[in-house]
Scaffold this motif. Structure first.
Motif, PDB file in Angstrom:
ATOM      1  N   GLN A 160      -4.061   5.396  -0.152  1.00  0.00           N
ATOM      2  CA  GLN A 160      -4.955   6.372  -0.175  1.00  0.00           C
ATOM      3  C   GLN A 160      -4.641   7.668   0.750  1.00  0.00           C
ATOM      4  OE1 GLN A 160      -7.304   2.769   0.993  1.00  0.00           O
ATOM      5  NE2 GLN A 160      -9.182   4.073   0.380  1.00  0.00           N
ATOM      6  N   LEU A 212     -16.809   6.743   4.985  1.00  0.00           N
ATOM      7  CA  LEU A 212     -15.742   5.765   5.565  1.00  0.00           C
ATOM      8  C   LEU A 212     -15.820   4.471   5.244  1.00  0.00           C
ATOM      9  CD1 LEU A 212     -15.862   7.667   8.939  1.00  0.00           C
ATOM     10  CD2 LEU A 212     -13.989   7.930   7.087  1.00  0.00           C
ATOM     11  N   ARG A 213     -17.002   3.823   5.188  1.00  0.00           N
ATOM     12  CA  ARG A 213     -16.879   2.522   4.862  1.00  0.00           C
ATOM     13  C   ARG A 213     -16.417   2.151   3.535  1.00  0.00           C
ATOM     14  NH1 ARG A 213     -22.305   1.612   5.284  1.00  0.00           N
ATOM     15  NH2 ARG A 213     -22.093   1.011   7.559  1.00  0.00           N
ATOM     16  N   ARG A 216     -12.703   2.654   3.250  1.00  0.00           N
ATOM     17  CA  ARG A 216     -11.848   1.678   3.989  1.00  0.00           C
ATOM     18  C   ARG A 216     -11.850   0.497   2.967  1.00  0.00           C
ATOM     19  NH1 ARG A 216     -14.958   1.117   8.273  1.00  0.00           N
ATOM     20  NH2 ARG A 216     -13.781   2.956   9.434  1.00  0.00           N
ATOM     21  N   ASP A 234      -9.609   4.464  11.090  1.00  0.00           N
ATOM     22  CA  ASP A 234      -8.676   3.507  11.027  1.00  0.00           C
ATOM     23  C   ASP A 234      -8.496   2.414   9.685  1.00  0.00           C
ATOM     24  OD1 ASP A 234      -6.658   1.475  11.476  1.00  0.00           O
ATOM     25  OD2 ASP A 234      -7.908   0.149  12.834  1.00  0.00           O
ATOM     26  N   VAL A 235      -8.040   3.095   8.739  1.00  0.00           N
ATOM     27  CA  VAL A 235      -7.440   2.701   7.608  1.00  0.00           C
ATOM     28  C   VAL A 235      -6.301   2.208   7.073  1.00  0.00           C
ATOM     29  CG1 VAL A 235      -8.272   3.073   4.980  1.00  0.00           C
ATOM     30  CG2 VAL A 235      -9.847   3.866   6.800  1.00  0.00           C
ATOM     31  N   ASN A 237      -4.559   1.309   4.841  1.00  0.00           N
ATOM     32  CA  ASN A 237      -3.995   1.600   3.262  1.00  0.00           C
ATOM     33  C   ASN A 237      -3.833   3.101   3.338  1.00  0.00           C
ATOM     34  OD1 ASN A 237      -3.257   0.621   0.609  1.00  0.00           O
ATOM     35  ND2 ASN A 237      -5.164   1.592   0.097  1.00  0.00           N
ATOM     36  N   ARG A 260      -3.645   9.160  12.047  1.00  0.00           N
ATOM     37  CA  ARG A 260      -4.512   8.333  10.919  1.00  0.00           C
ATOM     38  C   ARG A 260      -3.893   7.552   9.998  1.00  0.00           C
ATOM     39  NH1 ARG A 260      -7.259   7.616  13.993  1.00  0.00           N
ATOM     40  NH2 ARG A 260      -6.024   8.697  15.284  1.00  0.00           N
TER      41      ARG A 260
END
Length: 310
Positions: A160, A212-213, A216, A234-235, A237, A260
């Motif tokens: 992503q 954001l959810r 993620r 904080d992702v 992927n 990020r």
């Protein structure tokens, strides 16, 4: 919110109460929370600037931790110390709570305080286990197609990406690229086969959390945003970030934005797009940014470039 949820999961089984407070906590819940805070029922309070706002009274504040300290001013940092002093009543004049300030990239003023001896310093040199490095490239404005193709490769591999812009809305007079315009272009013309989302400070808090959810969870592939994503996102992927008009951002901001990505087990790619000419102060700043991912080295360069302030 992420920290508060993590703290609650870890600590509440041990009988330690963690609570969450921001300016958006509704009146009914806020009143009950402030009452518990004042009588000492809450052991750890996690939140935003609301923690040192008027009306927030602590029973016995011993330790204040300010994360991302570069986002807070001197007066704001003093305000939380004063909250601790007030919790001591008659002993307020002789008491000062412990203060821990944290940052990936200290601003010049903070770095100067370490030099003058007003702050003890501790440096974490190592990356978290399993982290891969982030490669940073400067891209000349007009060559964005190359950046888009680099992002496309990451998306095709199941990763992503973030695209960051200096403004929310278009301002023709200023000639600044905006997140809203870019979102329309990215979602319709550049990456129509991928799910894109727009994120900035004017979007409702609940909507931001939902976006954001979904990001993620992998339901969204690309986020076009302003610096609202600079902290707290904080992702693992997401391993690719394009910073448009990178010369409009400071060194600390650039480093935070780059932070990020590279949070998972795959190498990260940061593409900083600029129209700056060689030899300009902005280009020297970007060259320093591209040359290292060491936050303290960048902080020292930042101090050299713009001094520590008053």
């Amino acid at each position: 919110r992420q920290h508060a949820e993590s703290a609650a999961n870890l600590l509440e089984p041990l009988g330690i109460t963690a609570a969450f407070l921001t300016g958006n906590v509704k009146a009914a819940g806020r009143t009950a929370l402030l009452k518990q805070l004042k009588n000492g029922s809450v052991n750890i309070l996690i939140g935003t600037h609301a923690l040192f706002s008027q009306g927030v009274v602590y029973d016995d504040l011993q330790l204040a931790v300010i994360d991302e300290q570069h986002r807070f001013g001197v007066v704001q940092r003093q305000a939380i110390i004063d909250k601790g002093r007030k919790s001591k009543g008659e002993n307020a004049l002789t008491f000062e709570p412990h203060l821990l300030m944290m940052s990936a990239t200290p601003i010049p003023q903070t770095l100067a305080l370490t030099a003058f001896g007003d702050l003890d310093i501790s440096v974490i040199k190592t990356m978290p286990a399993g982290r891969k490095p982030v490669q940073t490239y400067l891209v000349r404005e007009g060559n964005e197609r190359n950046a888009y193709e680099a992002v496309r490769k990451q998306l095709a591999a199941g990763r992503q990406a973030y695209f960051v812009y200096p403004a929310i809305e278009s301002d023709t007079a200023a000639g600044v690229k905006s997140a809203e315009e870019a979102f329309a272009r990215l979602s319709q013309a550049v990456f129509p086969e991928y799910k894109c989302a727009l994120l900035h400070s004017k979007i409702d808090d609940d909507a931001q959390i939902a976006i954001l959810r979904d990001f993620r969870a992998g339901k969204i592939h690309i986020i076009a945003a302003t610096t609202v994503i600079e902290v707290g996102v904080d992702v693992p992927n997401a391993n690719c970030i394009v910073i448009e008009e990178a010369d409009r951002f400071g060194l600390a901001q650039l480093h935070q934005l780059r932070g990020r990505i590279g949070r998972g087990s795959r190498p990260g790619v940061c593409l900083a797009v600029t129209s700056c000419r060689e030899g300009t102060p902005a280009m020297r700043r970007l060259a320093a940014f591209a040359a290292t991912t060491d936050g303290f080295a960048l902080a020292e360069r930042d101090l050299e470039l713009r001094s520590e302030g008053d």
